[in-house]
Design a protein around this motif. Sequence first.
Motif, PDB file in Angstrom:
ATOM      1  N   UNK A 130       4.502   7.220 -14.302  1.00  0.00           N
ATOM      2  CA  UNK A 130       3.431   6.809 -13.392  1.00  0.00           C
ATOM      3  C   UNK A 130       3.829   6.941 -11.922  1.00  0.00           C
ATOM      4  N   UNK A 131       5.127   7.071 -11.674  1.00  0.00           N
ATOM      5  CA  UNK A 131       5.639   7.252 -10.317  1.00  0.00           C
ATOM      6  C   UNK A 131       6.793   8.251 -10.351  1.00  0.00           C
ATOM      7  N   UNK A 162       9.569  17.362  -1.289  1.00  0.00           N
ATOM      8  CA  UNK A 162       8.791  16.940  -2.461  1.00  0.00           C
ATOM      9  C   UNK A 162       8.280  15.508  -2.279  1.00  0.00           C
ATOM     10  N   UNK A 163       6.982  15.258  -2.486  1.00  0.00           N
ATOM     11  CA  UNK A 163       6.444  13.911  -2.298  1.00  0.00           C
ATOM     12  C   UNK A 163       6.911  12.956  -3.390  1.00  0.00           C
ATOM     13  N   UNK A 164       7.433  11.795  -2.979  1.00  0.00           N
ATOM     14  CA  UNK A 164       7.890  10.780  -3.930  1.00  0.00           C
ATOM     15  C   UNK A 164       7.388   9.409  -3.470  1.00  0.00           C
ATOM     16  N   UNK A 165       7.272   8.497  -4.424  1.00  0.00           N
ATOM     17  CA  UNK A 165       6.815   7.148  -4.101  1.00  0.00           C
ATOM     18  C   UNK A 165       7.880   6.354  -3.341  1.00  0.00           C
ATOM     19  N   UNK A 166       9.150   6.603  -3.659  1.00  0.00           N
ATOM     20  CA  UNK A 166      10.255   5.950  -2.963  1.00  0.00           C
ATOM     21  C   UNK A 166      11.523   6.735  -3.247  1.00  0.00           C
ATOM     22  N   UNK A 167      12.611   6.368  -2.596  1.00  0.00           N
ATOM     23  CA  UNK A 167      13.874   7.061  -2.824  1.00  0.00           C
ATOM     24  C   UNK A 167      15.010   6.053  -2.861  1.00  0.00           C
ATOM     25  N   UNK A 191       1.826   7.606  -2.394  1.00  0.00           N
ATOM     26  CA  UNK A 191       1.344   8.943  -2.731  1.00  0.00           C
ATOM     27  C   UNK A 191       0.790   8.907  -4.149  1.00  0.00           C
ATOM     28  N   UNK A 192       0.188  10.000  -4.566  1.00  0.00           N
ATOM     29  CA  UNK A 192      -0.340  10.096  -5.920  1.00  0.00           C
ATOM     30  C   UNK A 192       0.738  10.596  -6.875  1.00  0.00           C
ATOM     31  N   UNK A 193       0.598  10.194  -8.129  1.00  0.00           N
ATOM     32  CA  UNK A 193       1.511  10.672  -9.168  1.00  0.00           C
ATOM     33  C   UNK A 193       1.202  12.135  -9.456  1.00  0.00           C
ATOM     34  N   UNK A 194       2.226  12.987  -9.417  1.00  0.00           N
ATOM     35  CA  UNK A 194       2.055  14.435  -9.607  1.00  0.00           C
ATOM     36  C   UNK A 194       2.091  14.777 -11.092  1.00  0.00           C
TER      37      UNK A 194
END
Length: 287
Positions: A130-131, A162-167, A191-194
């Motif tokens: 989901x993330x 690359x878009x990520x929800x967190x790192x 961001x949205x889940x890819x």
Amino acid sequence: MKIKVEHLDDKGRFEDLEFDLTYLQFTKHLAFAGMGVHRSLYNLFRFTGYMLEFVQYWRIREDRFAVPEVILHDPTELGQLSNRIGKGLADFLAKRIYGAKYTHNYESAMVQYGHPIKGRRPDLYCDTGSRQFAVEAKGYKVSSVSENKMLEHKSQSLEGPVPVHFSVASVAFDLYESPTIKFHDPVGEGIEYAEGINKKLISIYYRSIMYSIEQVGMERSDRVENLPEGYIAYEIPFLPPRRCLYLLLHKSIVENMWDDIREFPSDYAEDDIFTYIDVDGVGLCIR
């Protein structure tokens, strides 16, 4: 082996954690973390090599890693070894702490997004279902890691296209005395889940494993006693006699039905030191 973890979450809260890590767990996470974007026999050979190589560094009764004296005086060799250990531990913690089901090398995600492989970037791209999040993984001999150094690694975990929800910055240190990891979570952006990209990466991951099995000629084995329900065993060659190592795959993976399943249930007992099944439906057992 017991490993200590200093976890900093996205709200700035610290907590001290401790995990028990078996050799099967360690080598599975070490070898399968970021397997790559192409189908290759390299995956199987790399795992078998790690299984044989790292047993000499494993000191389970002393809760630490150990290396020959000659390596301790070779900074290049020691640095490479420490970094590989750090990446395996980061993979383990990404799944244990944040519930990642899949971990890919970050470059795999860059390829799927159409980005050139260049510039500073973290090591791992992780998918929970989901993330998605990124992990910068490091490993060191030193007995401590300063907050300034952690800020540097946290900064790199946030880099990359690359878009990520967190790192997360995962920095393992004191590996040869008392293995400890600082697992720090910088806040990310919403961001949205890819889903499409992540499904492609999952497919590449499983097809790479099945391709290696096919090319080496590994066959299913019916000789494994107490095999977890729903799993198929493949004997891994190239190991010394008297011990048999098996790769375990959930039957849905073997049947190319991984798109239809998000969980891989089994009756596997987590206290079984001779068997380990990861959340991705891939496991190992020694008989």
